[in-house]
Scaffold this active site. Structure first.
Site, PDB file in Angstrom:
ATOM      1  CD  GLU A 116      -2.395  -1.034   2.708  1.00 50.97           C
ATOM      2  OE1 GLU A 116      -2.081  -0.269   3.727  1.00 50.97           O
ATOM      3  OE2 GLU A 116      -2.937  -1.910   3.187  1.00 50.97           O
ATOM      4  CE  LYS A 118       5.540   4.706   6.861  1.00 54.37           C
ATOM      5  NZ  LYS A 118       5.365   6.193   7.332  1.00 54.37           N
ATOM      6  CG  ASP A 120       4.054  12.205   4.918  1.00 52.86           C
ATOM      7  OD1 ASP A 120       4.382  11.829   6.050  1.00 52.86           O
ATOM      8  OD2 ASP A 120       4.840  13.049   4.646  1.00 52.86           O
ATOM      9  CE1 TYR A 227      -3.082   1.860   9.069  1.00 49.40           C
ATOM     10  CE2 TYR A 227      -3.113   3.415   7.413  1.00 49.40           C
ATOM     11  CZ  TYR A 227      -2.861   3.313   8.437  1.00 49.40           C
ATOM     12  OH  TYR A 227      -2.166   3.996   9.464  1.00 49.40           O
ATOM     13  CE  LYS A 315       9.889   7.254   5.437  1.00 50.88           C
ATOM     14  NZ  LYS A 315       9.958   7.817   6.869  1.00 50.88           N
ATOM     15  CB  CYS A 409      26.650  35.480  20.440  1.00 52.33           C
ATOM     16  SG  CYS A 409      24.922  35.287  20.632  1.00 52.33           S
ATOM     17  CB  CYS A 412      24.416  38.636  23.714  1.00 59.44           C
ATOM     18  SG  CYS A 412      25.720  37.490  23.748  1.00 59.44           S
ATOM     19  CB  CYS A 427      26.195  32.111  22.997  1.00 57.59           C
ATOM     20  SG  CYS A 427      25.997  33.550  23.852  1.00 57.59           S
ATOM     21  CB  CYS A 432      22.968  35.158  25.238  1.00 56.16           C
ATOM     22  SG  CYS A 432      22.408  35.160  23.408  1.00 56.16           S
TER      23      CYS A 432
HETATM   24  S1  IVH Z   1      -0.084   0.114   8.772  1.00 57.65           S
HETATM   25  C1  IVH Z   1       1.030  -2.055  12.796  1.00 57.65           C
HETATM   26  N1  IVH Z   1      -0.473   1.253   6.405  1.00 57.65           N
HETATM   27  O1  IVH Z   1       2.995   4.893   9.229  1.00 57.65           O
HETATM   28  C2  IVH Z   1       1.339  -1.333  11.527  1.00 57.65           C
HETATM   29  N2  IVH Z   1       0.454   2.325   8.130  1.00 57.65           N
HETATM   30  O2  IVH Z   1       5.338   4.383  10.063  1.00 57.65           O
HETATM   31  C3  IVH Z   1       0.290  -0.529  11.385  1.00 57.65           C
HETATM   32  N3  IVH Z   1       0.957   4.729   7.655  1.00 57.65           N
HETATM   33  O3  IVH Z   1       1.884   4.505  12.271  1.00 57.65           O
HETATM   34  C4  IVH Z   1       0.347   0.754  10.383  1.00 57.65           C
HETATM   35  N4  IVH Z   1       0.200   4.832   5.706  1.00 57.65           N
HETATM   36  O4  IVH Z   1       0.352   6.112  10.896  1.00 57.65           O
HETATM   37  C5  IVH Z   1      -0.148   1.273   7.610  1.00 57.65           C
HETATM   38  N5  IVH Z   1      -0.809   1.925   4.469  1.00 57.65           N
HETATM   39  C6  IVH Z   1      -0.661   2.244   5.538  1.00 57.65           C
HETATM   40  C7  IVH Z   1      -0.085   3.430   6.247  1.00 57.65           C
HETATM   41  C8  IVH Z   1       0.540   3.526   7.522  1.00 57.65           C
HETATM   42  C9  IVH Z   1       0.828   5.782   6.763  1.00 57.65           C
HETATM   43  C10 IVH Z   1       1.490   5.335   8.890  1.00 57.65           C
HETATM   44  C11 IVH Z   1       0.756   5.059  10.251  1.00 57.65           C
HETATM   45  C12 IVH Z   1       2.034   4.118  11.157  1.00 57.65           C
HETATM   46  C13 IVH Z   1       2.972   4.851  10.201  1.00 57.65           C
HETATM   47  C14 IVH Z   1       4.261   3.933  10.631  1.00 57.65           C
END
Ligand code: IVH
Length: 671
Positions: A116, A118, A120, A227, A315, A409, A412, A427, A432
């Protein structure tokens, strides 16, 4: 049709269009037509007020939390994920997992995953009872979060009632985020009002979720994806892919680009595809989450106290851009550390415009030969502030000369010092003004005294106006001079005074942390107040006594002693006590762990997730171990966090044991 039937019909039609618009991004009617439907509903409900239920879309923006958000326990901890940054790490995860499954007697030649995007944003837990949304809670520390139900209800992607009636109690977890377009709009509006802009959509979403005014939250335009489903076994499908389909059938938002992958090869292909394709999405994603599809196998794989073993986050590499380095300025921190930073020609990077970037210290600038006037490559990873990667030498002008670190600094004017063997100039003037401003910001920050509204801008104002000269002055502020400050007024002044007043009731450890004593983070503050029962007792404690507290080593003890040996600091604490702040806390019984690490030497490197390097060192010392700065043959263990650098190479070369964060936590008994 009876009025009740007409009402139900209207609700269903509105939910249908909310879903088309907010969940599927594919509206069937115009905004004006949707608004007309909402108006029709409101008029109808005025005529038949008895028909209004909490599920009606007219009730999304309702009562506000009076003071703040209540903190609540999670039914099951909200875990985090281990990060990986390249294909090898994902492959290693797959091998590790298959080995673990093999050991558990499962034939795991190739396993099925769901990949999936991730999102942000910030994680959220939603509770539905008999199909009705009853609660929304933030992740918090994973065990306890904040009840933000009134804000969650304003998010139109989240149904107030599930599309199918599901009896009993369900918990659905996901991510709240701010779509890019909404982020741009919110920041444009803030710029116009001369308010600080949000650094990225994630910060904007997190800030919005903490806003106490649901009307404002509704205006910002948050959205969400779900999710995860926790519920009775009969309800939760055996495969994650089926859970995602089920959530969608219930009308919940699910990010549509998820994919079932057989074997790690398909997972890697998915990661590769989205590395670039993500730019076209309407929300920010910082990676891919890879999860085992089969829930029974997840059980077998298990979890540590922080991370599941059946999932990993991949990542994406940080985005980079080239821009001109206009000049290098320096910043004075609350500990007096004077650090350079880059002032850049504004450039778009990862969805926001950046004009500042970090530079670590003087030596680092010299080593990487970064010069004012250069074109530089800048990069933005997960952190808020981007960093300068390197100068683009082919674009360097003939008149560009190396940068000189100032010796005074900038705040100051006192001469800066650099202790032997350290990289950072300081400093050392405790009076300061710049240091005081940053200390006051820390004092008021959320995790310290939690004085909402007293951020960088207001700190600058109250200090410049001479209203606050030390922390204790905050508790003697009068309304009139505050209200007279630019952009303040009576209402804001009263609000601030209320916040200040409320902070008197904080636990004593928060005050100890807020004082900004070197090495005294939240954890150490709690341990100290737990060990001595009050700030007053800590103030009087001799060095040896401080060190005898479990988890407190010589470094921390010396810093605490040094702080309280300074008469000015003692006077400050006395004034705070007189102003009614709690200095007495609760004494907790010491745990007997003994010197489990006696005779062992440690080196800590890289960024740890769950604790700072100082906290790690303090924990090692508390168990009788020694912490040194460099790796040698005599080192027992090297503890490595993210981006470890050359110490890791050295340890490998010398065959020194290397512990990752999990192994380390286990060793110190916190695993
Ligand atoms: S699963 C036990 N799925 O990423 C695992 N997390 O770095 C539960 N996040 O705390 C997380 N997209 O807030 C999952 N498709 C996704 C996600 C996701 C974003 C976040 C989530 C988690 C953090 C971990």
């Amino acid at each position: 049709m009876t009025p009740a039937e007409r009402h139900a019909d209207l609700l269903a039609r509105i939910r249908h269009h909310e879903e088309r618009y907010y969940v599927l991004n594919d509206p069937e009617i115009s905004d004006a037509e949707f608004d007309a439907l909402m108006k029709e509903l409101e008029a109808f409900e005025r005529e038949f007020p008895d028909l209004v239920t909490p599920d009606s879309p007219s009730q999304r923006v309702g009562g506000r939390p009076a003071e703040g958000f209540e903190s609540v326990d999670h039914q099951a901890p909200m875990l985090s994920l281990i990060n990986s940054y390249n294909e090898d790490e994902v492959t290693a995860f797959d091998e590790r997992l298959r080995r673990a499954l093999d050991d558990a007697g499962v034939d795991a030649a190739s396993v099925e995953y769901v990949a999936e995007l991730k999102i942000d944003g910030l994680s959220i837990s939603l509770t539905y009872e008999d199909g009705h949304l009853v609660r929304g809670v933030t992740r918090g520390d994973g065990f306890r979060g904040e009840d933000v139900t009134s804000n969650v209800r304003t998010i139109r992607a989240i149904p107030l009632a599930l599309a199918q009636p599901v009896p009993g109690r369900l918990e659905i977890r996901g991510e709240v985020y701010l779509p890019r377009a909404a982020f741009d709009r919110v920041n444009r509006e803030r710029e116009e009002r001369d308010e600080p802009v949000f650094a990225n959509p994630r910060n904007a979403a997190a800030g919005t979720m903490r806003n106490l005014d649901p009307c404002e939250v509704a205006r910002r335009g948050l959205s969400a994806f779900t999710y995860q489903l926790l519920g009775p076994p009969g309800v939760v499908p055996g495969r994650h892919a089926d859970t995602l389909s089920l959530l969608r059938r219930w009308g919940l938002p699910v990010e549509r680009n998820w994919q079932r992958c057989v074997g790690v090869g398909e997972v890697l292909a998915y990661c590769g595809k989205w590395k670039d394709a993500r730019r076209a999405l309407q929300f920010d994603t910082d990676g891919v989450v890879v999860k085992l599809d089969d829930l029974a196998l997840r059980e077998k794989a298990g979890a540590t106290s922080k991370f599941p073993r059946w999932a990993i986050a991949f990542k994406f590499p940080a985005e980079q851009a080239t821009t001109k380095l206009l000049r290098i300025d320096v910043n004075v921190g609350r500990t007096g550390a004077v650090t350079p930073f880059a002032v850049l020609e504004p450039v778009r990077l990862s969805g926001s415009t950046i004009q500042l970037a970090t530079l670590h210290n003087e030596q680092d600038v010299a080593r990487r030969d970064i010069r004012p006037g250069d074109y530089v490559l800048v990069e933005k990873g997960g952190e808020v502030i981007p960093k300068v990667v390197k100068p683009v030498l082919s674009l360097r002008g003939a008149d560009v000369v190396p940068w000189q670190m100032p010796h005074e600094c900038p705040s100051c004017g006192s001469r800066l010092h650099r202790p032997e063997g350290e990289a950072v100039w300081r400093c050392v003037n405790t009076a300061c003004p710049a240091r005081f401003r940053r200390s006051l910001e820390h004092f008021a920050s959320r995790r310290a005294m939690n004085i909402e509204g007293l951020g960088e801008a207001l700190v600058d104002q109250v200090v410049s106006a001479g209203l606050v000269r030390d922390f204790a002055d905050l508790y003697h502020l009068a309304e009139e001079p505050l209200a007279a400050l630019e952009r303040m007024g009576t209402k804001s002044a009263q609000k601030l005074l209320q916040q200040v007043d409320g902070s008197r009731r904080n636990d004593a450890w928060r005050l100890l942390y807020a004082l900004g004593i070197r090495y005294v983070g939240e954890r150490v503050a709690q341990v100290l107040v737990g060990g001595f029962g009050s700030v007053d007792a800590i103030e009087e404690a001799p060095l040896g006594h401080l060190q005898s507290v479990n988890e407190i080593g010589p470094v921390v003890a010396a810093a605490v002693r040094e702080y309280f040996d300074e008469p000015r600091n003692r006077q400050l604490v006395a004034r705070l006590r007189d102003a009614g702040l709690h200095t007495v806390g609760e004494k907790t019984a010491p745990e007997a762990t003994g010197g489990a690490l006696a005779g062992q030497t440690f080196v800590v490197t890289g960024t740890l997730n769950g604790l700072s390097r100082d906290e790690a060192s303090a924990a090692i010392e508390a168990l009788g171990g020694k912490v040194l700065g460099s790796v040698s043959r005599k080192t027992t263990h090297l503890v490595v966090g993210a981006e470890p650098g050359s110490k890791l190479d050295k340890a490998r070369e010398l065959g020194v044991s290397v512990l990752d964060e999990q192994a380390f936590l286990k060793l110190i008994g916190r695993g």
